[in-house]
Design an enzyme around this catalytic site. Structure first.
Site, mmCIF file in Angstrom:
data_model
loop_
_atom_site.group_PDB
_atom_site.id
_atom_site.type_symbol
_atom_site.label_atom_id
_atom_site.label_comp_id
_atom_site.label_asym_id
_atom_site.label_seq_id
_atom_site.Cartn_x
_atom_site.Cartn_y
_atom_site.Cartn_z
ATOM 1 N N HIS A 178 91.279 178.544 16.318
ATOM 2 C CA HIS A 178 90.866 179.143 15.055
ATOM 3 C C HIS A 178 91.801 178.659 13.957
ATOM 4 O O HIS A 178 92.982 178.387 14.194
ATOM 5 C CB HIS A 178 90.877 180.668 15.152
ATOM 6 C CG HIS A 178 89.682 181.208 15.861
ATOM 7 N ND1 HIS A 178 89.126 182.429 15.582
ATOM 8 C CD2 HIS A 178 88.911 180.677 16.843
ATOM 9 C CE1 HIS A 178 88.074 182.636 16.369
ATOM 10 N NE2 HIS A 178 87.927 181.592 17.139
ATOM 11 N N HIS B 104 89.824 176.062 22.230
ATOM 12 C CA HIS B 104 89.051 176.801 21.228
ATOM 13 C C HIS B 104 90.047 177.331 20.189
ATOM 14 O O HIS B 104 90.684 178.369 20.411
ATOM 15 C CB HIS B 104 88.310 177.945 21.937
ATOM 16 C CG HIS B 104 87.416 178.752 21.051
ATOM 17 N ND1 HIS B 104 86.042 178.731 21.174
ATOM 18 C CD2 HIS B 104 87.676 179.603 20.045
ATOM 19 C CE1 HIS B 104 85.501 179.551 20.281
ATOM 20 N NE2 HIS B 104 86.484 180.095 19.572
ATOM 21 N N ASN C 165 86.678 179.888 12.759
ATOM 22 C CA ASN C 165 86.657 178.851 13.780
ATOM 23 C C ASN C 165 86.940 177.490 13.160
ATOM 24 O O ASN C 165 86.635 177.245 11.999
ATOM 25 C CB ASN C 165 85.250 178.782 14.400
ATOM 26 C CG ASN C 165 85.029 179.845 15.445
ATOM 27 O OD1 ASN C 165 85.728 179.886 16.444
ATOM 28 N ND2 ASN C 165 84.065 180.729 15.208
ATOM 29 N N CYS D 56 85.206 185.541 8.260
ATOM 30 C CA CYS D 56 85.214 185.058 6.891
ATOM 31 C C CYS D 56 86.629 184.627 6.550
ATOM 32 O O CYS D 56 87.552 185.418 6.611
ATOM 33 C CB CYS D 56 84.767 186.131 5.924
ATOM 34 S SG CYS D 56 84.859 185.549 4.222
ATOM 35 N N ARG E 57 76.353 181.145 18.192
ATOM 36 C CA ARG E 57 76.716 182.383 18.884
ATOM 37 C C ARG E 57 77.988 182.990 18.275
ATOM 38 O O ARG E 57 77.936 183.971 17.547
ATOM 39 C CB ARG E 57 76.911 182.116 20.389
ATOM 40 C CG ARG E 57 76.907 183.373 21.258
ATOM 41 C CD ARG E 57 78.232 184.094 21.363
ATOM 42 N NE ARG E 57 79.299 183.231 21.874
ATOM 43 C CZ ARG E 57 80.586 183.562 21.817
ATOM 44 N NH1 ARG E 57 80.962 184.717 21.291
ATOM 45 N NH2 ARG E 57 81.514 182.724 22.274
ATOM 46 N N ASP E 58 79.120 182.347 18.488
ATOM 47 C CA ASP E 58 80.391 182.858 17.989
ATOM 48 C C ASP E 58 80.389 182.916 16.468
ATOM 49 O O ASP E 58 80.951 183.836 15.855
ATOM 50 C CB ASP E 58 81.505 181.939 18.507
ATOM 51 C CG ASP E 58 82.903 182.469 18.240
ATOM 52 O OD1 ASP E 58 83.040 183.640 17.843
ATOM 53 O OD2 ASP E 58 83.860 181.704 18.429
#
Lengths: 321, 321
Positions: free
Chosen positions: A230, A228, A270, A261, A29-30
């Site tokens: 990054h 979560h 991520n 990207c 999804r993400d």
């Protein structure tokens, strides 16, 4: 010096870490939502099946957002039935297949297809709420309230994403009290768990532990908190370690590091699931994931997308040039 | 969503970390030695000057190895005099400019040019000692003994690198007692500090803390220990955090992540100094480094080498595509 495949790290536990971590896999999804070229529905379904085959038990499948907003996920109504057999109902065995639901219309579509795990996507900052949802923080919370209560009434499990928990591209550093307020509001309306997002990747370990401690002090227990991170500034795994040391047992990650990207201007990569699994496996923290099968899945998906995975572990294990 | 330059992380200290960390910058030696295309001596000198200008105080400058072994560093006798004015003598202010000396001949050349900090490069495993030095571990230690004692007699500071401290490509996981034995031998012969190298990047945080604790138990104090992590599996910064939590205050890193190609088969990428500085700055740990100037230096060096830096922080701050 050549570096043959070692395959797996040596296992040496560290003190004070959880015995088990649930990885919330967001690649389908993400990860995919930012891909410009349309990925065929069958490829997405195969990706999800392979992720489940690698041992991932929580695989965010798609989003029931309006197709105009995220064209890549416009096929959610076709995709979900192709994989929903993987998902167990409630406490039953099987794989969780959460789906994003931005509003009541999205919830209706998800529930009609049998989704048992849904997620709403809130923001800790006004700027991102405006940019992403065209609403104030309070307006977006008001929009989510009936979504959450109706999902709960239908006995679906609800995750609340809170984005921009550490920094915001427009507002800079985000005060902890803003994050706490949104987290409490989401829990008060009935969310079962939260995911604290470092959407632009600026957090560092002390900031992470401080936010977790402040949430605890405000009555939010660690066991409803996922993280979560990054990897925009390379901090995601160090921040994850700091979270585990605080007792967090739910960690979001994206197979192969899909999502944004890492070589482009607004790099939003991520945390790669493989890099996370390498660390957890070395620490003796159980995830249920087979790193070899997961890496093979990401290499296969990289082939579908036509470019290499940015995950360092995928590169190292696959000798991907 | 665009991501404007934030430039610096929010500062939120974590408990139990040192107030200050000395970064041992290895880009000009360890980073460049694997570059195939010859970098002009003047460019290397300018690189070292810019690193010093960014606030780095320990900059490994070159190696007095035989030119046949490392052609890229064959110009050490020309390079060192171009930068040696940066180096303070012993306790005096200035920048430390350590140089690698593989044997007595190399030491003679380094001392003749006024080097005040030298380093020897040992291995914890027989396989790498054989591959890198064509000697057994004991034979290589015997070779280093007169180098270290003569350097000490000349009042030079001596660092002992210990490579393959966690995993070895031929031998797999490396038993802690092998590492302890080599560390103690190097200290016994007079090394002032050690650098524990995860040469193939396989370590995880529990393994790191376990090795540090075992060394302490065997009488090796933390304050003579530096750590040198590679990001092959994305673990370098998490392992660094674990080391800081154990009390380590010397961390090796390479500007822009120079060293090995992260996209090539035998990926051996060093921890990028910028990713390290981002974390330390966020944690409120003093390094003396100006992240903006350091990033600009790595962008400049990437231009000299003709390819982008693999450092995520450099990418994010420079919008390097």
């Amino acid at each position: 010096m050549s570096t043959p495949e070692l395959g797996l790290p040596m296992v040496v536990p560290a003190q004070g870490l959880p015995a088990r971590v649930r990885i919330h896999e967001v690649g389908a999804r993400d990860g995919l939502q930012n891909e410009k070229a349309t990925v065929p529905t069958e490829v997405k379904a195969e990706f999800i099946r392979r992720l489940a085959g690698a041992g991932l038990t929580t695989i965010e499948a798609t989003s029931f957002v309006h197709p105009r907003w995220v064209p890549q996920l416009a096929d959610s109504e076709q995709l979900f039935p192709l994989v929903s057999d993987l998902g167990g109902d409630g406490g039953a065995p099987g794989v969780r297949l959460p789906v994003l639901v931005p509003n009541e219309r999205g919830l209706d579509r998800a529930l009609a297809l049998g989704a048992r795990h849904v997620a709403v996507f809130a923001s800790a900052t006004e700027s991102f709420a405006k940019a992403n949802l065209n609403r104030t923080v309070d307006e977006s919370l008001a929009m989510f309230e009936p979504v959450v209560s109706r999902a709960r009434a239908d006995r679906a499990h609800v995750r609340g994403y809170v984005s921009m928990c550490f920094g915001d591209p427009w507002e800079g550093a985000v005060p902890v009290h803003q994050v706490v307020r949104v987290c409490k509001a989401l829990l008060d309306m009935g969310c079962d768990e939260l995911s604290l997002g470092d959407t632009i990747g600026v957090a560092t370990p002390g900031h992470v532990q401080n936010l977790l401690a402040e949430l605890n002090e405000e009555g939010v227990p660690t066991d409803v908190l996922g993280v979560h991170f990054h990897d925009t500034y390379g901090q995601a795994l160090a921040n994850t370690l700091a979270s585990l040391q605080h007792g967090v047992t739910t960690v979001d990650a994206s197979a192969g590091g899909l999502g944004g990207c890492p070589y482009a201007k607004s790099a939003t990569g991520n945390l790669a699931t493989e890099d996370l699994v390498w660390m957890l496996q070395g620490l003796g923290v159980d995830t249920g994931v087979d790193l070899g099968r997961l890496t093979a899945t990401s290499v296969w998906m990289a082939g579908q997308l036509g470019r290499p995975s940015p995950s360092r572990t995928v590169k190292a294990l696959s000798h991907q040039e």
